[in-house]
Design a protein around this motif. Sequence first.
Motif, PDB file in Angstrom:
ATOM      1  N   THR A 146      -3.601  -7.786   0.930  1.00 38.93           N
ATOM      2  CA  THR A 146      -3.732  -8.384   2.253  1.00 38.93           C
ATOM      3  C   THR A 146      -3.321  -7.349   3.291  1.00 38.93           C
ATOM      4  O   THR A 146      -2.239  -6.781   3.211  1.00 38.93           O
ATOM      5  N   THR A 147      -4.202  -7.106   4.249  1.00 43.55           N
ATOM      6  CA  THR A 147      -3.895  -6.111   5.273  1.00 43.55           C
ATOM      7  C   THR A 147      -3.571  -6.736   6.630  1.00 43.55           C
ATOM      8  O   THR A 147      -2.880  -6.138   7.426  1.00 43.55           O
ATOM      9  N   GLY A 190      -8.165  -8.898   3.799  1.00 47.59           N
ATOM     10  CA  GLY A 190      -7.704  -7.836   2.917  1.00 47.59           C
ATOM     11  C   GLY A 190      -8.853  -7.241   2.142  1.00 47.59           C
ATOM     12  O   GLY A 190      -9.991  -7.682   2.237  1.00 47.59           O
TER      13      GLY A 190
END
Length: 190
Positions: A104-105, A99
């Motif tokens: 958070t990706t 992230g």
Amino acid sequence: MPRPETPLVRSLTNETAYRLRRAPFTYDTIGVTGPDDGHSLGDGFHHLTRTAVIGHGAEAFHTAAADLLSWQIQLRAGLGVRSSDQVIRSGSVALLTVGVGPVTTIVAPVRVVGVDTSADRAAFTYGTLPGHPESGEERFDVSLHETGAVRFTITAVSRPQSRWARLAGPLGCGLQSWVTDRYLATLVVH
């Protein structure tokens, strides 16, 4: 060279650990990255192996082995780690996260397929679970050779699993290569 501060592994909830332990792997040939396997998962899988000498002597080996088996490679490379176990063992499950800042990706669920420890080797392999952007397996292997050289080898066999990973195409392979380079750089223990 001073060792970096040891980042901490966050614990998974019991419910999440239970769910990940019951989840199926997202590929068929479990153990394909083992030291004696021919790395043959079939079409569409990208194979990557990188090795670096990271130190010399028994002390360097033991330091690297301890770091390897406590998720320090992933943590020092910039990933977040939430795991069922502070020390990696066969069957450990984890959520690896990437992230920017607090956001958070990418969440990448994994389960440890096996751990190999001996007087001159420390290694573990994890496989991808549903929700991971890739499908495949990655092995992290630290070995002490007769010459005293401590080698760190990473072997990965994967293909895109998520839609965004498939759309990334060659950029996904480039990202995996970049992360692998970061992993290798985290374990230098001269």
